[in-house]
Design an enzyme around this catalytic site. Structure first.
Site, mmCIF file in Angstrom:
data_model
loop_
_atom_site.group_PDB
_atom_site.id
_atom_site.type_symbol
_atom_site.label_atom_id
_atom_site.label_comp_id
_atom_site.label_asym_id
_atom_site.label_seq_id
_atom_site.Cartn_x
_atom_site.Cartn_y
_atom_site.Cartn_z
ATOM 1 N N ARG A 259 -7.791 0.329 5.178
ATOM 2 C CA ARG A 259 -7.647 -0.404 3.924
ATOM 3 C C ARG A 259 -8.925 -1.185 3.624
ATOM 4 N NH1 ARG A 259 -1.191 -1.972 4.299
ATOM 5 N NH2 ARG A 259 -0.628 0.160 4.862
ATOM 6 N N ARG A 274 -5.392 -9.267 8.882
ATOM 7 C CA ARG A 274 -5.814 -8.418 7.764
ATOM 8 C C ARG A 274 -7.105 -7.722 8.168
ATOM 9 N NH1 ARG A 274 -3.871 -8.378 2.821
ATOM 10 N NH2 ARG A 274 -2.757 -10.333 3.099
ATOM 11 N N GLU A 349 4.074 -11.164 7.401
ATOM 12 C CA GLU A 349 4.623 -9.819 7.257
ATOM 13 C C GLU A 349 4.226 -8.927 8.429
ATOM 14 O OE1 GLU A 349 3.441 -7.861 3.607
ATOM 15 O OE2 GLU A 349 4.030 -5.908 4.397
ATOM 16 N N SER A 352 7.480 -3.424 6.334
ATOM 17 C CA SER A 352 7.891 -3.359 4.947
ATOM 18 C C SER A 352 8.600 -2.038 4.751
ATOM 19 C CB SER A 352 6.642 -3.444 4.081
ATOM 20 O OG SER A 352 6.998 -3.413 2.720
ATOM 21 N N ARG A 391 -0.585 -6.221 13.543
ATOM 22 C CA ARG A 391 0.243 -7.401 13.251
ATOM 23 C C ARG A 391 1.282 -7.652 14.334
ATOM 24 N NH1 ARG A 391 0.791 -8.035 6.692
ATOM 25 N NH2 ARG A 391 -1.462 -8.116 6.361
#
Length: 425
Positions: A259, A274, A349, A352, A391
């Site tokens: 990403r 991130r 988070e 998801s 994460r």
RNA sequence: GGAGAGGUGGCCGAGUGGCUUAAGGCACAGGUUUGCUAAACCUGCAUACGGGAAACCGUAUCGAGGGUUCGAAUCCCUCCCUCUCCGCCA
């Protein structure tokens, strides 16, 4: 993509979805473009019919003069077809552009608002109370020689990192635990390509190009690095017609995820939270329309089971409309407690899961046929994170640290990593 | 990377400018007949869009996209993919 035939009929709902998602789109332009396409398609068909009819009439011996007249008339008919086709192509381009802006419908229970307006459905476990000065995962990673951000930056740039020592084994263990869990639930396992063609990327509702894109493109090939295996797993069904008996389909995909994090610099910029690359096990499901809501609950239940196995405190959120993204009809996030979130810890988070209904399937051409039925229908597609390693590592290290500077490994993971704690060297 | 051969319906396969609304076969579905570890025969059998209550009709699709032509599966151009051989390689 929405069914363009439904735009006029369900105009209010589409407008409401745009408003609640804070998406600006030219809905009436799309409706007008669709009407133009339908009308011009009819005109092209009619022009072609005349041309075919004329051709058949010429399939015999003709006198020279007669042949000459026939050829001249044929030329005019050909030009008429070309003119209609040009108009149609132009209208189709307008429709595609206008339709691409329109987001999916919204599940009636989705809360209004944006990032901060998610509805908390439940909490599981208590955030840890430390009777010592706890460290965040950056400090733990350095002290225990598990993560090397500095070298990552030097070799690949900021937001890249090296995992070292036990962290490598932890990544494998996290992956293995996830893969074993979903395999037992009937998921077919895949290790997927980490790159995909731009039209597959776009088919799943991601924007492969442009300023805002989260997707890396390869310089010397027409390929993108995938942001999630959702792209490559969904791509399996592009232009496929499935039998009803094959559904539901449950797939598990192991891949790296890349990403760009465009626009997010300065936001949670330190640490593993991130990053530009991480390893993930993704769940992906294909169902009949009437089964997607139950499947969504199933994916969420699996995500919860995984974080329970890791003995991590978490909460479950029903994501608000403006935070859904275009393809999702409804989305649930799991947020695990992390020390490095906020001033003194908070929820961040970790997974998801989205029900994208037929939004991706329509663009991809992923359909199924009910037994006995002649017509096909679009399938529903869902996705959910089994584990996003980076994460999960943040939560794991920060929650399970001990006063002696070590990190305890939850029981479910020990069988796969081979140790029960990570001690300072 | 080099050389060659190919891509036609669910599958095999014919088809080098109009008689192809794609032959024939296999598979599949329905039927007829005879009968018994089944066969023969008949009929049907692609997808998408549009029209129609339906039967059915129209249009498009022979790897993809352009072009030539009154007319293209067929001729030309570009691209993609598959196979064989050679080279390189974990």
């Amino acid at each position: 993509m929405l069914d363009p035939r439904l735009l006029a009929e369900r105009r209010d709902e589409v407008a409401e979805s745009c408003r609640r998602r804070r998406v600006r789109a030219d809905l009436d332009g799309a409706i007008a473009a669709y009407e133009a396409v339908a009308r011009l398609r009819g005109a092209v068909d009619e022009a072609n019919r005349l041309r075919n009819e004329h051709q058949k009439s010429g399939n015999r011996k003709l006198e020279a003069a007669e042949r000459e007249a026939h050829v001249a008339a044929g030329r005019r008919l050909k030009e008429a077809v070309a003119a209609r086709e040009a108009e149609l192509a132009e209208a189709e381009t307008r429709l595609a552009a206008a339709a691409a802006e329109l987001p999916n419908f919204i599940h009636p229970d989705v809360p209004d608002g944006g990032e901060d307006d998610a509805r908390e459905l439940r909490r599981h476990g208590e955030p840890p109370r430390f009777d010592f000065a706890p460290l965040d995962h950056l400090a733990l990673g350095e002290k225990l020689d598990l993560i090397d951000f500095e070298s990552g930056t030097r070799v690949a740039g900021p937001k890249f990192y090296y995992l070292k020592n036990e962290a490598v084994l932890l990544e494998l263990a996290l992956v293995r635990l996830a893969v074993e869990m979903i395999r037992r639930e009937g998921f077919t396992l895949y290790a997927t390509p980490d790159l995909a063609k731009p039209d597959v990327v776009a088919g799943l509702g991601f924007n492969p190009r442009g300023e805002e894109t989260q997707i890396y493109s390869i310089a010397n090939a027409d390929l993108c690095l995938v942001g999630t295996a959702e792209i490559t797993l969904g791509g399996l069904f592009a232009d496929r017609v499935l039998d009803e008996a094959e559904l539901p389909i449950r797939l598990g995909g192991l891949s790296h995820c890349f990403r760009t994090e465009a626009g997010s610099y300065g936001r949670e910029s330190r640490g593993l939270y991130r990053v530009h690359q991480f390893t993930k096990v993704e769940m992906f499901a294909v169902t009949r329309p009437e089964d997607s809501e139950a499947m969504h609950a199933e994916l969420l239940a699996l995500e919860e089971r995984y974080f329970q196995a890791l003995e991590l405190p978490y909460r479950v959120l029903d994501i608000a409309a403006a935070d859904l993204g275009a393809p999702a009809f409804r989305k649930f996030d799991i947020e695990a407690w992390m020390l490095s979130r906020g001033e003194a810890g908070g929820y961040g988070e970790v997974t998801s899961t989205s029900n994208c209904t037929d939004y991706q399937a329509r663009r991809l051409g992923a359909r199924f046929r009910r037994s006995g039925a002649k017509r096909t229908e679009h399938v529903h597609m869902l996705n959910g994170t089994a584990v996003a390693v980076s994460r999960a590592l943040v939560a794991l290290l920060e929650n399970h640290q001990r006063a002696d500077g070590s990190v305890a490994i939850p029981k479910a993971l020990q069988a796969w990593c081979g140790f029960d704690r990570i001690a300072p060297k």
